[in-house]
Each structure stands twice: as structure tokens, then as C-alpha cells.
Design a protein around this motif. Structure first.
Motif: not given
Length: 166
Positions: A130-132, A122-125, A137-140
Motif C-alpha cells: 500500500x505504501x508503494x 513515476x515508476x520509482x515507488x 498515486x501522490x506522484x501521479x
């Protein structure tokens, strides 16, 4: 051979338009049926001459190639659905796939991530840009809801209800 391809195209059109089957399923069925056509073509077997034994032999060949029982089962499902379509459309008189039993598939237990692995994912991006923010958001969303990538990809803005919070 050309007639067989035309029947497959009609079948795939039927699945898409009349049955509303997903694009991924149609792609899989097409791949499975093309593989089967290649098998028949090498043996000089026409569509109307296919017997139950030919289908079983094809499935055994897939198994011998090391394909999983799930893949072999999906190929059989493709063939059963195709032959049911052909008999309904009166292209063939008999359905050679109708009495073939689906092979047993092993149930695999999915691997789960531990707490540290989830936090790392979850902390990787990156936190900035805005991309991060989008990626996080997608991962969460996937983690919290159990949605698959294909399901997240197909989400619409109208799927979000900010007032209710889902």
C-alpha cells in the motif's frame, strides 16, 4: 527587547486569526522579525527608534550575506507588514518601512523534466504494498495537476469526487 517580542507575538496572532495567513507564512515572518530584532539589539536600537535607514542597512546586510533578492524581498515584506500593524495598533507613530521600495527579483525559469525522467520518477515507488501504491498515486496526482507537496499534504478525502472523476 521583551516588549518587542510581545509585539511580534501579537502581530503573528493577528496574522493567524484575523487575516487567516498560512502557517508557513507565519513561520517565515517570525524568523524574519527575529533576525531583525537581533540586528537592532546588536546596535542598541529600540522599536520606537527604528528609522528607514536602519531597515535599509539591515536589508543590505542580508544582501551582503549572499541571500537571494527573493529572500531580501520577503524580509522587507515581513517588516512592512509588521510596521503597518504597529502603526495601526498605535504602538509607533510612523512607519519607517512604508516608503522603502521592494528590490527587483530575478525571474528564474523552472527546470523541466524530459519524458524519460518523468517516467523514471513515476515508476520509482514499488508496485507492491500500500505504501508503494500511495506514493505512486501522490506522484501521479502532483504530475497531472501541478499541485505542490504542501497542497497534496493538505488534501482531504472530501476533495476527491469519484463520480465526476476528479
Amino acid at each position: 527587547m521583551l516588549a518587542m517580542k510581545a509585539h511580534i507575538e501579537n502581530f503573528l496572532y493577528f496574522l493567524e486569526v484575523e487575516r487567516g495567513v498560512s502557517h508557513n507564512t507565519i513561520v517565515s515572518y517570525k524568523k524574519d522579525l527575529e533576525k531583525f530584532i537581533g540586528y537592532l539589539d546588536k546596535r542598541g536600537i529600540t522599536l520606537t527608534a527604528v528609522r528607514r535607514e536602519d531597515i535599509i542597512s539591515f536589508l543590505m546586510q542580508l544582501k551582503d550575506q549572499g541571500l537571494s533578492s527573493g529572500t531580501v524581498s520577503r524580509n522587507l515584506a515581513s517588516l512592512k507588514t509588521f510596521w503597518k500593524f504597529l502603526t495601526t495598533e498605535q504602538v509607533v507613530k510612523e512607519n519607517p518601512a512604508s516608503i522603502i521600495e521592494t528590490p527587483k527579483t530575478w525571474k528564474t525559469i523552472p527546470e523541466i523534466l524530459n519524458k524519460d525522467e518523468v517516467e523514471k520518477l513515476l515508476n520509482a515507488p514499488p508496485d507492491h504494498g500500500w505504501i508503494g501504491i500511495r506514493d505512486r498515486s501522490i506522484l501521479e496526482l502532483m504530475y497531472a495537476s501541478g499541485l505542490r507537496v504542501s497542497e497534496v499534504k493538505d488534501l482531504k478525502k472530501s476533495s476527491v469526487n469519484m463520480e465526476v472523476g476528479f
